[in-house]
Design a protein around this motif. Structure first.
Motif, PDB file in Angstrom:
ATOM      1  N   GLY A   9      97.685 -37.667 -43.628  1.00 17.00           N
ATOM      2  CA  GLY A   9      97.302 -38.473 -42.463  1.00 17.00           C
ATOM      3  C   GLY A   9      95.989 -38.077 -41.816  1.00 17.00           C
ATOM      4  N   ARG A  10      95.038 -37.579 -42.640  1.00 12.49           N
ATOM      5  CA  ARG A  10      93.786 -37.140 -42.031  1.00 12.49           C
ATOM      6  C   ARG A  10      92.729 -38.237 -41.956  1.00 12.49           C
ATOM      7  NH1 ARG A  10      92.778 -31.808 -40.566  1.00 12.49           N
ATOM      8  NH2 ARG A  10      90.634 -31.793 -41.260  1.00 12.49           N
ATOM      9  N   HIS A  11      92.978 -39.400 -42.500  1.00 14.20           N
ATOM     10  CA  HIS A  11      92.082 -40.536 -42.309  1.00 14.20           C
ATOM     11  C   HIS A  11      90.619 -40.227 -42.625  1.00 14.20           C
ATOM     12  CE1 HIS A  11      94.948 -42.932 -39.461  1.00 14.20           C
ATOM     13  NE2 HIS A  11      95.584 -42.330 -40.448  1.00 14.20           N
ATOM     14  N   HIS A  12      90.369 -39.310 -43.547  1.00 11.03           N
ATOM     15  CA  HIS A  12      88.997 -39.136 -44.038  1.00 11.03           C
ATOM     16  C   HIS A  12      89.062 -38.763 -45.506  1.00 11.03           C
ATOM     17  CE1 HIS A  12      89.071 -34.720 -44.307  1.00 11.03           C
ATOM     18  NE2 HIS A  12      89.735 -34.725 -43.159  1.00 11.03           N
ATOM     19  N   THR A  13      87.921 -38.870 -46.173  1.00  9.32           N
ATOM     20  CA  THR A  13      87.886 -38.601 -47.613  1.00  9.32           C
ATOM     21  C   THR A  13      87.069 -37.340 -47.881  1.00  9.32           C
ATOM     22  OG1 THR A  13      85.855 -39.851 -47.865  1.00  9.32           O
ATOM     23  CG2 THR A  13      87.911 -41.097 -48.081  1.00  9.32           C
ATOM     24  N   THR A  14      87.075 -36.942 -49.151  1.00  7.11           N
ATOM     25  CA  THR A  14      86.247 -35.779 -49.514  1.00  7.11           C
ATOM     26  C   THR A  14      84.769 -36.123 -49.360  1.00  7.11           C
ATOM     27  OG1 THR A  14      86.505 -36.455 -51.812  1.00  7.11           O
ATOM     28  CG2 THR A  14      87.933 -34.690 -51.028  1.00  7.11           C
ATOM     29  N   ASP A  15      84.402 -37.403 -49.521  1.00  9.51           N
ATOM     30  CA  ASP A  15      82.994 -37.790 -49.303  1.00  9.51           C
ATOM     31  C   ASP A  15      82.600 -37.577 -47.843  1.00  9.51           C
ATOM     32  OD1 ASP A  15      82.435 -38.384 -51.868  1.00  9.51           O
ATOM     33  OD2 ASP A  15      82.790 -40.552 -51.695  1.00  9.51           O
ATOM     34  N   ASP A  16      83.537 -37.845 -46.917  1.00 13.35           N
ATOM     35  CA  ASP A  16      83.249 -37.602 -45.489  1.00 13.35           C
ATOM     36  C   ASP A  16      82.985 -36.116 -45.245  1.00 13.35           C
ATOM     37  OD1 ASP A  16      83.593 -40.263 -44.630  1.00 13.35           O
ATOM     38  OD2 ASP A  16      85.768 -40.000 -44.612  1.00 13.35           O
ATOM     39  N   ILE A  17      83.734 -35.268 -45.959  1.00 13.04           N
ATOM     40  CA  ILE A  17      83.532 -33.814 -45.796  1.00 13.04           C
ATOM     41  C   ILE A  17      82.117 -33.456 -46.255  1.00 13.04           C
ATOM     42  CG2 ILE A  17      84.320 -31.507 -46.520  1.00 13.04           C
ATOM     43  CD1 ILE A  17      87.117 -32.910 -47.088  1.00 13.04           C
ATOM     44  N   ARG A  18      81.739 -33.989 -47.411  1.00 14.53           N
ATOM     45  CA  ARG A  18      80.393 -33.698 -47.942  1.00 14.53           C
ATOM     46  C   ARG A  18      79.326 -34.200 -46.979  1.00 14.53           C
ATOM     47  NH1 ARG A  18      83.228 -35.431 -52.483  1.00 14.53           N
ATOM     48  NH2 ARG A  18      83.753 -33.677 -53.799  1.00 14.53           N
ATOM     49  N   ARG A  19      79.526 -35.393 -46.464  1.00 16.03           N
ATOM     50  CA  ARG A  19      78.539 -35.976 -45.540  1.00 16.03           C
ATOM     51  C   ARG A  19      78.430 -35.137 -44.272  1.00 16.03           C
ATOM     52  NH1 ARG A  19      79.627 -37.566 -40.760  1.00 16.03           N
ATOM     53  NH2 ARG A  19      81.670 -38.318 -41.390  1.00 16.03           N
ATOM     54  N   ALA A  20      79.577 -34.796 -43.676  1.00 17.41           N
ATOM     55  CA  ALA A  20      79.556 -34.047 -42.405  1.00 17.41           C
ATOM     56  C   ALA A  20      78.932 -32.665 -42.587  1.00 17.41           C
ATOM     57  CB  ALA A  20      80.982 -33.908 -41.858  1.00 17.41           C
ATOM     58  N   PHE A  21      79.258 -32.008 -43.694  1.00 17.79           N
ATOM     59  CA  PHE A  21      78.710 -30.668 -43.902  1.00 17.79           C
ATOM     60  C   PHE A  21      77.189 -30.745 -44.073  1.00 17.79           C
ATOM     61  CE2 PHE A  21      77.499 -26.786 -45.950  1.00 17.79           C
ATOM     62  CZ  PHE A  21      78.319 -25.835 -45.363  1.00 17.79           C
ATOM     63  N   ALA A  22      76.725 -31.703 -44.879  1.00 14.15           N
ATOM     64  CA  ALA A  22      75.273 -31.838 -45.098  1.00 14.15           C
ATOM     65  C   ALA A  22      74.571 -32.152 -43.778  1.00 14.15           C
ATOM     66  CB  ALA A  22      75.015 -32.946 -46.122  1.00 14.15           C
ATOM     67  N   GLN A  23      75.156 -33.006 -42.962  1.00 10.04           N
ATOM     68  CA  GLN A  23      74.548 -33.345 -41.657  1.00 10.04           C
ATOM     69  C   GLN A  23      74.502 -32.114 -40.734  1.00 10.04           C
ATOM     70  OE1 GLN A  23      77.080 -36.623 -40.525  1.00 10.04           O
ATOM     71  NE2 GLN A  23      75.665 -38.173 -41.372  1.00 10.04           N
TER      72      GLN A  23
END
Ligand code: SF4
Length: 494
Positions: A305-319
């Motif tokens: 139920g975390r409503h985000h994907t592994t791509d979101d993790i990559r995006r947030a970390f890079a930002q």
């Protein structure tokens, strides 16, 4: 269902913690009324009859689905009239009998507390002149701690001891601010967290409440040095950009920031992180953030139920890196539903590619307050994961990245009866994490569901606590009374 029947309430914690470490069961029933003999017990019951004054105890196991067989053990302890000695001897006896009965041993032995390194640090300090091998032996003799865990605990305690030196003069404190809102509620969550969309109308009043608490904190902690600030929750970045800026502006304009050595925002959920929020955190001097994947498997993220994907993790970390953050932690959980060892290995390998500054590896703990309990009741066992092998992967990955384990803590009902461990590069250790675990400094905690602690640095080891309401409305309506309770706790800046 496993039933634990005990005749003396004061032994409940130790018994519950040890029995459930050997026989994990999501449905454990504890009854404080165990004056029946073992023969009268129904199946799957563990009965404990204790007579501390007479130096006696009895354990009866009645086998069934959860417990393997019927068994009975008698305990006798006449060496001392000190109730503390009886308790220690009884706990060790219980641990040894549980090993015998189940055929397994636990890595941390009979240690049931949350803070093993605090105990080990105390043992090191009290054992002047004793070498590591002698402390390892003491840990085995008194608590049956395995050699691996004893070495780990000693290594961390020695590292922490050096880091903590500047914080143990009794003149400093840390500030914790709880934001009890999240984008959605994770399956395993047992924290005070509410979906922010449902509390939209309360958020501004909540931030007003926090600001009132901050002003009062400055009064009653006047003359003290503010060393670290930690904004957790919940997910602080579930606040929109404007409200996050308002919160950080309140903190930095109200609190004495001159001596602050670490300012953490547990951004946590990648789905709550934006370029604008990262810029706001940078503007107000935040030094450390978390971007928490928990797993790098999309299927599991959806399931929990975390409503985000592994791509979101990559995006947030890079930002976050792009925004200039050079101290980013990533939290991972071992033992999530359906995950195998190869899933965990994949997660660690993927996280290693980010080159984070620290990693915190959690062994999944099934909490009574989480939706996970219900999920297990409906779906059965959650994972066939070998918790020890998974934790080894965490250590190997951290080692390959050049990180050291720098703090650890344990919880009830943890997978494999292991621990949660924080790893970091030198200079990137989470100071607040160490301070809260080792309890060498007072922590003023503001907001819903938080606990303030006054640590007396006068050699008594005394710690007094004050908790706050877990309900946002109650928190707001009782704000002034709560501020006064904290003022009393901290003795108006004494
Ligand atoms: S992000 Fe953390 S606090 Fe929020 S729901 Fe998930 S586990 Fe709970």
């Amino acid at each position: 269902m496993l039933k634990i029947r005990i005749n003396r309430e004061e032994f409940e914690y130790d018994i519950y913690a040890l029995v459930t470490s050997f026989f994990p069961d999501p449905e454990v029933k504890v009854e404080i009324a165990g004056d029946k003999s073992g023969a009268e017990c129904e199946s799957d019951t563990a009965l404990f009859l204790l007579e501390p004054d007479a130096g006696r105890g009895t354990i009866c196991f009645k086998g069934g689905k959860c417990l393997p067989a019927d068994s009975k053990y008698e305990f006798e302890y006449k060496d001392s009239s000190d109730p503390g000695d009886f308790r220690k001897a009884w706990k060790l006896f219980l641990y040894d009998r549980l090993c015998e009965y189940s055929g397994i041993t636990l890595p941390w032995g009979a240690l049931t507390g949350v803070r093993p390194t605090k105990l080990i640090m105390r043992m090191i300090n009290a054992a002047e002149g004793k070498g590591r091998d002698e402390i390892i032996k003491d840990l085995y003799d008194t608590c049956r701690v395995s050699e691996d865990k004893a070495r780990l605990g000693i290594r961390i305690a020695e590292l922490e001891d050096g880091i903590l030196k500047p914080f143990t003069d009794g003149k400093g404190y840390s500030l914790y601010i709880g934001i009890p809102f999240c984008p959605s509620t994770c399956l395993y969550c047992s924290f005070t967290s509410f979906p922010i969309a449902k509390f939209e109308k309360k958020v501004d009043a909540y931030l007003d409440g926090l600001c009132s608490e901050m002003r009062a904190t400055c009064e009653y902690m006047k003359g003290k040095r503010l060393d670290t600030i930690y904004i957790g929750g919940g997910t602080p970045t579930s606040l929109d950009e404007v409200r996050l800026e308002r919160l950080l502006n309140d903190i930095t304009s109200v609190m004495p920031m001159g001596d602050v050595k670490e300012f953490t925002v547990e951004a946590g959920r990648p789905d709550s992180i934006t370029v604008q929020k990262l810029a706001v955190m940078k503007k107000y001097g935040v030094t450390r953030i978390s971007v928490n994947p928990q797993t790098m498997k999309d299927e599991t993220l959806k399931l929990i139920g975390r409503h985000h994907t592994t791509d979101d993790i990559r995006r947030a970390f890079a930002q976050a890196r792009e925004a200039g953050f050079d101290n980013i932690n990533m939290d991972l959980i071992l033992g999530l539903p359906g995950e195998t060892l190869s899933d965990v290995e994949h997660t660690f390998d993927a996280v290693a590619e980010f080159k984070p500054d620290s990693i915190t590896a959690h062994s999944l703990a099934i909490k009574r307050a989480s939706r996970m309990k219900q999920w297990i009741a409906e779906h059965g066992a959650i994972s066939g994961l070998d918790a020890e092998k998974a934790m080894k992967k965490a250590y190997d990955t951290a080692d390959a990245l050049g990180m050291k384990p720098y703090y650890l803590y344990r919880q009830k009902n943890m997978a494999g009866s292991l621990e949660n461990t924080g790893f970091a590069h030198e200079g990137k250790y989470g100071l607040y994490n160490i301070l809260i675990m080792e309890e060498v400094q007072s922590i003023v905690a503001l907001g819903v569901g938080t606990v303030s602690k006054r640590v007396h640095c006068d050699g008594t080891g005394l710690i007094e606590r004050c908790d706050t309401h877990k309900d946002v409305n109650l928190y707001l309506s009782d704000l002034q009374a709560m501020i006064e309770r904290k003022r009393k706790l901290f003795g108006a800046g004494e």
